[in-house]
Design a protein around this motif. Sequence first.
Motif, PDB file in Angstrom:
ATOM      1  N   ILE A  15     -50.677  63.264  21.520  1.00 38.24           N
ATOM      2  CA  ILE A  15     -49.914  64.504  21.695  1.00 38.24           C
ATOM      3  C   ILE A  15     -50.607  65.665  20.985  1.00 38.24           C
ATOM      4  O   ILE A  15     -50.693  66.784  21.517  1.00 38.24           O
ATOM      5  CB  ILE A  15     -48.472  64.321  21.182  1.00 38.24           C
ATOM      6  N   GLU A  16     -51.124  65.417  19.785  1.00 39.21           N
ATOM      7  CA  GLU A  16     -51.839  66.476  19.061  1.00 39.21           C
ATOM      8  C   GLU A  16     -53.074  66.933  19.833  1.00 39.21           C
ATOM      9  O   GLU A  16     -53.365  68.136  19.905  1.00 39.21           O
ATOM     10  CB  GLU A  16     -52.246  65.977  17.673  1.00 39.21           C
ATOM     11  N   ALA A  17     -53.791  65.981  20.425  1.00 43.86           N
ATOM     12  CA  ALA A  17     -54.998  66.334  21.180  1.00 43.86           C
ATOM     13  C   ALA A  17     -54.652  67.168  22.412  1.00 43.86           C
ATOM     14  O   ALA A  17     -55.377  68.110  22.759  1.00 43.86           O
ATOM     15  CB  ALA A  17     -55.743  65.063  21.584  1.00 43.86           C
ATOM     16  N   VAL A  18     -53.553  66.830  23.074  1.00 44.01           N
ATOM     17  CA  VAL A  18     -53.123  67.614  24.235  1.00 44.01           C
ATOM     18  C   VAL A  18     -52.764  69.035  23.804  1.00 44.01           C
ATOM     19  O   VAL A  18     -53.177  70.018  24.434  1.00 44.01           O
ATOM     20  CB  VAL A  18     -51.919  66.945  24.930  1.00 44.01           C
ATOM     21  N   ARG A  68     -42.412  69.388  17.389  1.00 43.78           N
ATOM     22  CA  ARG A  68     -42.997  70.485  16.602  1.00 43.78           C
ATOM     23  C   ARG A  68     -43.859  71.428  17.435  1.00 43.78           C
ATOM     24  O   ARG A  68     -44.224  72.504  16.966  1.00 43.78           O
ATOM     25  CB  ARG A  68     -43.803  69.933  15.429  1.00 43.78           C
ATOM     26  N   PHE A  69     -44.163  71.026  18.666  1.00 45.71           N
ATOM     27  CA  PHE A  69     -44.990  71.879  19.524  1.00 45.71           C
ATOM     28  C   PHE A  69     -44.074  72.731  20.407  1.00 45.71           C
ATOM     29  O   PHE A  69     -43.926  72.491  21.607  1.00 45.71           O
ATOM     30  CB  PHE A  69     -45.951  71.029  20.349  1.00 45.71           C
ATOM     31  N   LYS A  70     -43.455  73.713  19.786  1.00 46.14           N
ATOM     32  CA  LYS A  70     -42.433  74.521  20.454  1.00 46.14           C
ATOM     33  C   LYS A  70     -42.995  75.345  21.602  1.00 46.14           C
ATOM     34  O   LYS A  70     -42.255  75.774  22.490  1.00 46.14           O
ATOM     35  CB  LYS A  70     -41.764  75.459  19.438  1.00 46.14           C
ATOM     36  N   GLN A 109     -46.303  76.155  28.910  1.00 45.39           N
ATOM     37  CA  GLN A 109     -47.072  75.206  29.698  1.00 45.39           C
ATOM     38  C   GLN A 109     -46.385  73.844  29.667  1.00 45.39           C
ATOM     39  O   GLN A 109     -45.855  73.422  28.640  1.00 45.39           O
ATOM     40  CB  GLN A 109     -48.493  75.094  29.152  1.00 45.39           C
ATOM     41  N   CYS A 110     -46.423  73.161  30.798  1.00 41.68           N
ATOM     42  CA  CYS A 110     -45.698  71.897  30.949  1.00 41.68           C
ATOM     43  C   CYS A 110     -46.650  70.714  30.771  1.00 41.68           C
ATOM     44  O   CYS A 110     -47.695  70.642  31.421  1.00 41.68           O
ATOM     45  CB  CYS A 110     -45.040  71.839  32.325  1.00 41.68           C
ATOM     46  N   VAL A 111     -46.257  69.791  29.899  1.00 39.09           N
ATOM     47  CA  VAL A 111     -47.005  68.553  29.668  1.00 39.09           C
ATOM     48  C   VAL A 111     -46.124  67.389  30.105  1.00 39.09           C
ATOM     49  O   VAL A 111     -45.003  67.234  29.613  1.00 39.09           O
ATOM     50  CB  VAL A 111     -47.376  68.388  28.184  1.00 39.09           C
ATOM     51  N   ALA A 112     -46.619  66.581  31.025  1.00 43.34           N
ATOM     52  CA  ALA A 112     -45.880  65.399  31.473  1.00 43.34           C
ATOM     53  C   ALA A 112     -46.453  64.170  30.783  1.00 43.34           C
ATOM     54  O   ALA A 112     -47.641  63.863  30.922  1.00 43.34           O
ATOM     55  CB  ALA A 112     -45.976  65.246  32.986  1.00 43.34           C
ATOM     56  N   VAL A 113     -45.609  63.485  30.023  1.00 44.10           N
ATOM     57  CA  VAL A 113     -45.986  62.236  29.362  1.00 44.10           C
ATOM     58  C   VAL A 113     -45.462  61.098  30.222  1.00 44.10           C
ATOM     59  O   VAL A 113     -44.256  61.016  30.481  1.00 44.10           O
ATOM     60  CB  VAL A 113     -45.402  62.158  27.941  1.00 44.10           C
ATOM     61  N   LEU A 114     -46.354  60.230  30.671  1.00 46.64           N
ATOM     62  CA  LEU A 114     -45.959  59.155  31.587  1.00 46.64           C
ATOM     63  C   LEU A 114     -45.427  57.968  30.792  1.00 46.64           C
ATOM     64  O   LEU A 114     -46.033  56.891  30.717  1.00 46.64           O
ATOM     65  CB  LEU A 114     -47.139  58.761  32.469  1.00 46.64           C
TER      66      LEU A 114
END
Length: 258
Positions: A251-254, A20-22, A3-8
């Motif tokens: 990031i942990e919450a996402v 660490r979230f491989k 799954q893709c997470v975009a950090v703005l």
Amino acid sequence: MKQCVAVLAPAEGWEPLCQRFKELEFLFVPPLTCVPMDSAAFSYFLSDLAVGRFDAVVMTCPMAVRAVIDIANSRGMLNRFISSLARTHLVVIGDRTAESARWNGLRVGSVSPEVSNDALVKHVQALPFRGSIALLRSDRGTRALPRALVECGWTVTEVPVYSPRLAQSEDMELLLDRMEKREVAALAFPTPLQTEAFFVQFFERFDREEGMALLEGVAIAAMSAEVVKRLDDHGVQADIIPKMATAELLIEAVADHL
């Protein structure tokens, strides 16, 4: 498929938190670029700093740190600035700003751990002294922050050190392409300015109806109450809000949500 997470935000300071979230794919897409602002206000600030007129100085983000260093260096006054600043109490917001400040040779007096105006005000209010404070930030900062500091008993000098500009980059276009293909699982918004810059470009690319449809099913993460409010202004609801406004907890919450 991950799954893709975009950090703005820029990768700097954020990428190590995500390693660490491989199981997730992270994109770092800064919607803003920042232009240092060398001005008369900065000249007055340097003069007052040199003679010890400030009891504290606040740098709000890594962009403010970089801008101040760039301006002082361009004037040939970097060493003088660093030595003058070392004689006052430097407050920074968040660990990423502290890391940037220390990397540039600045002595950090204290760190407001949460990236929010309310947390900064509480942190400064808890300092065991009062006096004159310089607020180094963007030229688009909210008026609520200096007002709150004045109410706490401080004499506030605002020093705009950078101006945010839209970063209409290839990375942003690629992110919007992937959103159109519904390949993005989550968007993470660290600050109100970054949030606003993203939606300006998002709604330039897509009309309102199409854009809102594309956001359906995408988890929206807001680092602070200020970001939640900016999302509300665009009719977008935050799905993820960390218990404290820090990059690591965002990031942990996402990751936990996905």
